[in-house]
Enzyme design. Structure first.
Site, PDB file in Angstrom:
ATOM      1  CB  CYS A 156      -0.911   0.027   1.216  1.00  0.00           C
ATOM      2  SG  CYS A 156      -2.284  -1.084   1.039  1.00  0.00           S
TER       3      CYS A 156
HETATM    4  N1  CO8 Z   1     -20.305  -9.443   7.282  1.00  0.00           N
HETATM    5  C1  CO8 Z   1     -20.772  -9.644   8.547  1.00  0.00           C
HETATM    6  N2  CO8 Z   1     -19.958  -9.896   9.590  1.00  0.00           N
HETATM    7  C2  CO8 Z   1     -18.629  -9.939   9.358  1.00  0.00           C
HETATM    8  C3  CO8 Z   1     -18.082  -9.760   8.070  1.00  0.00           C
HETATM    9  C4  CO8 Z   1     -18.972  -9.496   7.004  1.00  0.00           C
HETATM   10  N3  CO8 Z   1     -18.535  -9.299   5.758  1.00  0.00           N
HETATM   11  N4  CO8 Z   1     -16.745  -9.850   8.146  1.00  0.00           N
HETATM   12  C5  CO8 Z   1     -16.440 -10.116   9.420  1.00  0.00           C
HETATM   13  N5  CO8 Z   1     -17.577 -10.182  10.166  1.00  0.00           N
HETATM   14  C6  CO8 Z   1     -17.699 -10.467  11.599  1.00  0.00           C
HETATM   15  C7  CO8 Z   1     -16.466 -11.194  12.109  1.00  0.00           C
HETATM   16  O1  CO8 Z   1     -16.556 -12.575  11.882  1.00  0.00           O
HETATM   17  C8  CO8 Z   1     -16.475 -10.826  13.577  1.00  0.00           C
HETATM   18  O2  CO8 Z   1     -17.418 -11.633  14.232  1.00  0.00           O
HETATM   19  P1  CO8 Z   1     -17.133 -12.187  15.716  1.00  0.00           P
HETATM   20  O3  CO8 Z   1     -17.028 -10.942  16.550  1.00  0.00           O
HETATM   21  O4  CO8 Z   1     -18.323 -13.016  16.006  1.00  0.00           O
HETATM   22  O5  CO8 Z   1     -15.837 -12.911  15.624  1.00  0.00           O
HETATM   23  C9  CO8 Z   1     -17.037  -9.407  13.580  1.00  0.00           C
HETATM   24  O6  CO8 Z   1     -17.721  -9.255  12.341  1.00  0.00           O
HETATM   25  C10 CO8 Z   1     -15.945  -8.360  13.684  1.00  0.00           C
HETATM   26  O7  CO8 Z   1     -14.905  -8.670  12.732  1.00  0.00           O
HETATM   27  P2  CO8 Z   1     -13.511  -7.934  12.698  1.00  0.00           P
HETATM   28  O8  CO8 Z   1     -12.939  -7.899  14.069  1.00  0.00           O
HETATM   29  O9  CO8 Z   1     -12.687  -8.529  11.598  1.00  0.00           O
HETATM   30  O10 CO8 Z   1     -13.999  -6.471  12.253  1.00  0.00           O
HETATM   31  P3  CO8 Z   1     -13.262  -5.105  12.354  1.00  0.00           P
HETATM   32  O11 CO8 Z   1     -14.158  -4.157  13.032  1.00  0.00           O
HETATM   33  O12 CO8 Z   1     -11.866  -5.216  12.822  1.00  0.00           O
HETATM   34  O13 CO8 Z   1     -13.213  -4.642  10.800  1.00  0.00           O
HETATM   35  C11 CO8 Z   1     -11.589  -4.455   9.029  1.00  0.00           C
HETATM   36  C12 CO8 Z   1     -12.457  -5.393   9.865  1.00  0.00           C
HETATM   37  C13 CO8 Z   1     -12.531  -3.578   8.210  1.00  0.00           C
HETATM   38  C14 CO8 Z   1     -10.742  -5.315   8.104  1.00  0.00           C
HETATM   39  C15 CO8 Z   1     -10.721  -3.574   9.942  1.00  0.00           C
HETATM   40  O14 CO8 Z   1     -10.091  -4.341  10.933  1.00  0.00           O
HETATM   41  C16 CO8 Z   1      -9.644  -2.795   9.208  1.00  0.00           C
HETATM   42  O15 CO8 Z   1      -9.888  -2.122   8.230  1.00  0.00           O
HETATM   43  N6  CO8 Z   1      -8.409  -2.836   9.697  1.00  0.00           N
HETATM   44  C17 CO8 Z   1      -7.295  -2.104   9.098  1.00  0.00           C
HETATM   45  C18 CO8 Z   1      -6.759  -2.895   7.983  1.00  0.00           C
HETATM   46  C19 CO8 Z   1      -5.743  -2.160   7.151  1.00  0.00           C
HETATM   47  O16 CO8 Z   1      -5.542  -0.989   7.236  1.00  0.00           O
HETATM   48  N7  CO8 Z   1      -5.113  -2.917   6.312  1.00  0.00           N
HETATM   49  C20 CO8 Z   1      -4.204  -2.406   5.368  1.00  0.00           C
HETATM   50  C21 CO8 Z   1      -4.174  -3.483   4.360  1.00  0.00           C
HETATM   51  S1  CO8 Z   1      -4.009  -2.992   2.796  1.00  0.00           S
HETATM   52  C22 CO8 Z   1      -2.356  -3.203   2.305  1.00  0.00           C
HETATM   53  O17 CO8 Z   1      -1.433  -3.107   2.999  1.00  0.00           O
HETATM   54  C23 CO8 Z   1      -2.146  -3.590   0.917  1.00  0.00           C
HETATM   55  C24 CO8 Z   1      -1.908  -5.044   0.841  1.00  0.00           C
HETATM   56  C25 CO8 Z   1      -1.683  -5.446  -0.567  1.00  0.00           C
HETATM   57  C26 CO8 Z   1      -2.907  -5.251  -1.440  1.00  0.00           C
HETATM   58  C27 CO8 Z   1      -3.580  -6.524  -1.753  1.00  0.00           C
HETATM   59  C28 CO8 Z   1      -4.593  -6.358  -2.841  1.00  0.00           C
HETATM   60  C29 CO8 Z   1      -5.695  -7.404  -2.765  1.00  0.00           C
END
Ligand code: CO8
Length: 376
Positions: A156
Site C-alpha cells: 500500500c
Molecule cells: N459481514 C458480517 N460480519 C462480518 C463480516 C462481514 N462481511 N466480516 C467479518 N464479520 C464479523 C467477524 O466474523 C467478527 O465476528 P465475531 O465478533 O463473532 O468474531 C465481527 O464481524 C468483527 O470482525 P472484525 O474484528 O474482523 O472487524 P473489524 O471491526 O476489525 O473490521 C476491518 C475489519 C474492516 C478489516 C478492519 O479491521 C480494518 O480495516 N483494519 C485495518 C486494515 C488495514 O488498514 N489494512 C491495510 C491493508 S491494505 C495493504 O497493505 C495492501 C496489501 C496489498 C494489497 C492486496 C490487494 C488485494
C-alpha cells in the site's frame, strides 16, 4: 529540499462498479452453494458453515459503499468468485500497462508534458502481473518515452515510496522528469470467498508526474519539501503467492494464504500509532507546525482508522474536507488510495498551502510526503 515538483496527476477508474448490496447477494449465494455441498460434513461438525456477509457490517466497519473493478461478472458469479480476463497475446498491451497508459496521459496533459520531456517510468504497485520484462518498460514503449523504467513493490505504500525514489533521482540529476504510476488490480488478488475481507478492495490506476522545479510549466504545482519512508516487519498483512508456488509439496499449491490475508484488528491497532508518530516527527524535523498544514491525503483503507489518525495528528476532529475520504467510492485501492485523494482534492488550495500525502500498509510500511502548493 529537493527542487522537485509534482506537476500532474491522473486517475484511471474502471467503468464497472460493484455496490455493497450486489457484493453481499453474490457472497451469500456462494455461501448457500457451499453449505449445501458440504451439508453432511457441517451436520457432523467436521466443517464450519459459511456465515452470511452483511451490508451493514461492511459500511460500519470500513466506510466502503462500492468499488470499481475491471471485471464484475466473474466476481459476482457464485460459481467463480474472482475476475475473469481474456488471455492477451504477448504483443498486446498487458492489463496493467493499459490502465497505466490511460492514467499517465491525464497526468502528462495536466503537467503540459510530452513523452520527450520525460526520462523514466516507475511502476509502483502491490501486485505485478508478471515478473519480467518490467511493466514500466512496456509503458515506456507504449508512451514513446526514452530513458529507463523499473517496477517496485512496497504494497500500500508503493506510491509514496515511488515518489521518494523519483524525487531523489530527479534531485540527483538522473532524470529531468519521471512518470510514477500505480496500476492496482486488487480484485485479482483478493479472496472474494472470505467474508472477513471480500469487501475491502477495488481496482484503479493513478499516475504522478514529477519534474525538476525549474523546468516545470504547469500552472498548479506541488513542490516536494521532504519525504520520509519507514518499514517494520510484520506478518499481519501477507500473501505467499510467490514464484516458488509450483515447487511446494503436492496438495499445497493452492492455499488460502496465496491471496490477500490480514489480521485487520491488529493492523488497525499497530499501524495507527506508527503513522501518527511518523507524520508528526517528520513535520517537526522540517520545522513545520501541524497548525500550518491545510490538508492530509491519507491512505484509504478504513474510514475509522483515518478519522483516528486525523484526530491524533491534528489534536482535534478534522474539519470536513481537511482529510478527504474516497473510500466510499473506490474502497481500498492499495497504493493508489492516497493519490486518488490527492488528485481529486487539491484544486482549492492556495499558493503556499502545505499538505501531507501519507500511505501505510503491508510490511509494515509508511511513506510520508510533505508538499507545498505553487501557483505559477
Ligand atoms: N459481514 C458480517 N460480519 C462480518 C463480516 C462481514 N462481511 N466480516 C467479518 N464479520 C464479523 C467477524 O466474523 C467478527 O465476528 P465475531 O465478533 O463473532 O468474531 C465481527 O464481524 C468483527 O470482525 P472484525 O474484528 O474482523 O472487524 P473489524 O471491526 O476489525 O473490521 C476491518 C475489519 C474492516 C478489516 C478492519 O479491521 C480494518 O480495516 N483494519 C485495518 C486494515 C488495514 O488498514 N489494512 C491495510 C491493508 S491494505 C495493504 O497493505 C495492501 C496489501 C496489498 C494489497 C492486496 C490487494 C488485494
Amino acid at each position: 529540499m529537493s527542487n522537485v515538483v509534482i506537476s500532474g496527476t491522473g486517475v484511471f477508474t474502471p467503468k464497472e462498479v460493484i455496490t455493497n448490496e450486489e457484493l453481499v447477494v453474490a457472497f451469500n449465494a456462494y455461501a448457500d452453494l457451499q453449505n449445501e455441498k458440504y451439508a453432511d460434513e457441517i451436520a457432523k461438525g467436521e466443517r464450519d458453515a459459511i456465515a452470511y456477509s452483511s451490508e451493514e457490517f461492511i459500511f460500519k466497519a470500513s466506510g466502503i459503499e462500492r468499488r470499481h473493478v475491471l471485471n464484475k461478472s466473474g466476481i459476482l458469479n457464485p460459481e467463480i468468485m474472482h475476475p475473469t480476463f481474456e488471455k492477451r497475446d504477448d504483443d498486446e498491451l498487458s492489463l496493467m500497462a493499459e490502465m497505466a497508459v490511460e492514467a499517465a496521459k491525464s497526468a502528462m496533459q495536466q503537467a503540459g508534458r510530452k513523452a520527450e520531456d520525460i526520462d523514466a517510468v516507475i511502476v509502483a504497485a502491490s501486485n505485478h502481473e508478471r515478473a519480467y520484462p518490467a511493466i514500466a518498460v512496456e509503458i515506456q514503449q507504449a508512451l514513446g518515452i526514452e530513458g529507463f523504467g523499473f517496477d517496485m513493490n512496497v504494497a500500500c505504500s508503493s506510491a509514496t515510496f515511488g515518489i521518494q525514489s523519483a524525487a531523489d533521482m530527479i534531485s540527483a540529476g538522473s532524470a529531468r522528469a519521471i512518470l510514477m504510476v500505480n496500476p492496482e488490480i486488487c480484485s485479482g488478488h483478493l479472496e472474494w470467498r472470505d467474508r472477513d475481507c471480500h469487501f475491502i478492495f477495488g481496482d484503479v490506476c493513478t499516475a504522478v508526474l514529477l519534474e525538476q522545479k525549474n523546468l516545470a510549466v504547469a500552472t498548479d504545482q506541488f513542490e516536494i519539501l521532504s519525504t520520509r519512508c519507514l518499514t517494520k516487519f510484520s506478518n499481519n498483512i501477507r500473501n505467499n503467492h510467490g514464484f516458488l508456488r509450483r515447487s511446494l509439496p503436492e496438495g499445497l499449491s493452492d492455499q488460502r494464504d496465496m491471496q490477500f490475508m490480514q489480521e485487520g484488528r491488529k493492523v488497525f491497532r499497530e499501524v495507527v500509532p506508527i503513522v501518527s508518530e511518523l507524520i508528526l516527527s517528520h513535520l517537526k524535523d522540517e520545522n513545520i507546525d501541524i497548525g500550518d498544514v491545510s490538508r492530509l491525503w491519507l491512505h484509504q483503507a478504513n474510514k475509522a482508522m483515518n478519522d483516528f489518525i486525523g484526530r491524533k495528528v491534528l489534536g482535534r476532529v478534522p474539519e470536513p474536507g481537511e482529510q478527504p475520504n474516497i473510500l466510499h467510492e473506490y474502497a481500498n485501492t492499495s497504493s493508489a488510495g492516497s493519490i486518488i485523494a490527492f488528485s481529486q482534492n487539491n484544486a482549492d488550495l492556495k499558493d503556499g498551502d502545505l499538505g501531507v500525502i501519507c500511505s501505510f500498509g503491508a510490511g509494515y510500511s509508511v511513506g510520508n510526503v510533505i508538499v507545498q502548493k505553487r501557483r505559477m
